[in-house]
Design a protein around this motif. Structure first.
Motif, mmCIF file in Angstrom:
data_model
loop_
_atom_site.group_PDB
_atom_site.id
_atom_site.type_symbol
_atom_site.label_atom_id
_atom_site.label_comp_id
_atom_site.label_asym_id
_atom_site.label_seq_id
_atom_site.Cartn_x
_atom_site.Cartn_y
_atom_site.Cartn_z
ATOM 1 N N CYS A 1 37.658 54.949 82.003
ATOM 2 C CA CYS A 1 36.745 54.481 82.996
ATOM 3 C C CYS A 1 37.422 53.164 83.351
ATOM 4 N N GLY A 2 38.484 53.285 84.449
ATOM 5 C CA GLY A 2 39.233 51.849 84.709
ATOM 6 C C GLY A 2 40.065 51.793 83.756
ATOM 7 N N ASP A 3 39.993 50.446 83.151
ATOM 8 C CA ASP A 3 41.179 50.131 82.314
ATOM 9 C C ASP A 3 40.514 50.338 80.644
ATOM 10 N N THR A 4 39.236 50.662 80.644
ATOM 11 C CA THR A 4 38.876 50.967 79.315
ATOM 12 C C THR A 4 38.828 52.353 79.080
ATOM 13 N N LYS A 5 39.040 52.879 77.471
ATOM 14 C CA LYS A 5 39.378 54.084 77.105
ATOM 15 C C LYS A 5 38.484 54.446 75.687
ATOM 16 N N ALA A 6 37.679 55.487 75.753
ATOM 17 C CA ALA A 6 36.893 55.910 74.475
ATOM 18 C C ALA A 6 37.621 57.053 73.849
ATOM 19 N N ILE A 7 37.793 56.752 72.496
ATOM 20 C CA ILE A 7 38.599 58.024 71.740
ATOM 21 C C ILE A 7 37.505 58.802 70.838
ATOM 22 N N LEU A 8 37.493 59.924 70.955
ATOM 23 C CA LEU A 8 36.341 60.805 70.281
ATOM 24 C C LEU A 8 37.218 62.111 69.679
ATOM 25 N N PRO A 9 36.379 62.404 68.693
ATOM 26 C CA PRO A 9 37.237 63.573 67.814
ATOM 27 C C PRO A 9 37.032 64.797 68.658
ATOM 28 N N ALA A 10 38.348 65.473 68.198
ATOM 29 C CA ALA A 10 38.379 66.857 68.902
ATOM 30 C C ALA A 10 37.248 67.761 68.683
ATOM 31 N N LEU A 11 36.802 67.737 67.554
ATOM 32 C CA LEU A 11 35.615 68.765 67.097
ATOM 33 C C LEU A 11 34.481 67.925 66.548
ATOM 34 N N GLY A 12 33.321 68.334 66.621
ATOM 35 C CA GLY A 12 32.100 67.503 65.925
ATOM 36 C C GLY A 12 31.148 66.738 66.833
ATOM 37 N N THR A 13 30.319 65.841 66.328
ATOM 38 C CA THR A 13 29.507 65.367 67.365
ATOM 39 C C THR A 13 29.563 63.798 66.879
ATOM 40 N N THR A 14 29.539 63.270 67.812
ATOM 41 C CA THR A 14 29.760 61.535 67.579
ATOM 42 C C THR A 14 28.902 60.836 69.006
ATOM 43 N N THR A 15 28.687 59.639 68.869
ATOM 44 C CA THR A 15 28.031 58.846 69.978
ATOM 45 C C THR A 15 29.244 57.868 70.484
#
Length: 373
Positions: A321-335
């Motif tokens: 989103c704009g200049d920000t980036k969130a990294i999330l795992p390829a599989l599984g559940t996270t917040t």
């Protein structure tokens, strides 16, 4: 004596020829002077009128319009230009007479469009704007189209003209052009949403071109609403992620709006399962986007879930989103917490850089993103 007479006649013809040829010699550089020299030539009078119209001096063009009509009473441009400076009623009569000679004269159509706006005859304006689009293209017709769709009832009238597909090219040019105001861009969204939703390839092209115009104007947040309203698949778009089990995804088809699409030069292949889900196989040991979808997010916490199996360690999800980036795992559940409202976020599955000997793959069954209460 006969020889002398013949010589004099030939000389006079030569002089007449020179006189007739002189205006043509100077017409390209000095059209007004050429027209004054050859009042009998309707073509030169038209050229002078057009050159003055292009320099935004319509009052100076009017005499040449009248001269064109004197030289050729059925001269369409001459009739239109000669009306400049007359009373509104007399001008409308002249313009309607000019219009009766055909629809292809740009000055006539521009003048009639302006008259239709003044009289609030918006249906007439829609006809003339469409004609201008076919004659001159979006550079001339586009600003008038934006003015029309900002008037009450103008959107429906212009949608009726677009539905006729009189010339698809100018419509695409229009939507690809940069809207000057946010209000005009929003009106374009409403206009496209009225187009036939079964009009496959043409509608996709229109949406793609409109997105390009919005992006150039900095209205990226309108691109997703454009796609949602124009394609009319609201029932499948109620969630944040469209097509969460990949039943509608086609790697060979260029996505528009908020569809899943395969990234350009993706370092992996994507294969769709018979009953949904996709298999992702890494083909190069480099980092890069593989799968992309545009989403709209409000500020707050979310639960992200990706189900499947395989070598998930060589992939990850990113929300930009704009200049920000969130990294999330390829599989599984996270917040994940979204710091501020982001109407033009991008969700991507990317490969992480690995050695060629460790190329991996996985099967994705579903991807969901839900706000936490």
């Amino acid at each position: 004596m006969r020889a002398l007479g013949a010589g004099i006649a030939a000389a006079l013809l030569g002089v007449a020829g020179c006189i007739a040829f002189i205006p043509q010699m100077i017409a390209a550089s000095q059209p007004a002077e050429a027209a004054r020299f050859a009042v009998w030539d309707a073509g030169l009078q038209r050229a002078a009128a057009q050159s003055l119209l292009q320099t935004d001096t319509p009052e100076a063009a009017a005499p040449f319009g009248k001269a064109a009509v004197r030289a050729m009473p059925y001269d369409q441009l001459g009739l239109a230009v000669s009306s400049i400076g007359q009373s509104a009623n007399d001008r409308l009569i002249a313009l309607n007479n000019a219009a009766a000679l055909g629809w292809r004269d740009a000055p006539t159509n521009i003048a009639l469009t302006e008259a239709a706006f003044r009289e609030n005859e918006l249906e007439i304006a829609s006809y003339r704007i469409d004609a201008l689009g076919r004659i001159e293209g979006a550079a001339v017709a586009g600003p008038l189209a934006d003015r029309l769709i900002l008037r009450e009832g103008g959107i429906a009238l212009l949608a009726n003209r677009a539905a006729m597909h009189t010339s698809g090219a100018w419509w695409q040019e229009y939507f690809r052009s940069r809207p000057e105001t946010r209000e005009a861009a929003q009106a374009r969204v409403a206009l496209i949403s009225r187009f036939d939703k079964e009009d496959g390839a043409w509608l996709r092209a229109i949406i793609r071109d409109a997105e390009a115009g919005f992006a150039e104007a900095g209205f990226n947040d309108l691109r997703l609403p454009l796609w949602r309203q124009a394609t009319g698949e609201a029932a499948t778009k109620t969630g944040i992620i469209y097509d969460p089990v990949f039943r509608l995804f086609n790697p060979a088809k260029a996505g528009i709006g908020g569809e899943w699409r395969m990234a350009s030069a993706a370092p992996a292949t994507l294969d769709v399962g018979a009953s949904g889900g996709i298999t992702v196989t890494q083909t190069q040991g480099i980092a890069g986007a593989v799968l992309i979808q545009r989403i709209s997010l409000d500020q707050g916490p979310y639960r992200f879930t990706a189900t499947g199996e395989g070598a998930a360690d060589v992939f990850e999800w990113q929300i930009e989103c704009g200049d920000t980036k969130a990294i999330l795992p390829a599989l599984g559940t996270t917040t994940v917490a979204i710091a501020e409202k982001c109407p033009a976020a991008v969700l991507s599955l990317v490969t992480t850089k690995t050695a060629a000997s460790r190329l991996g793959g996985m099967t994705l069954e579903s991807v969901t993103l839900e706000p936490l209460e």
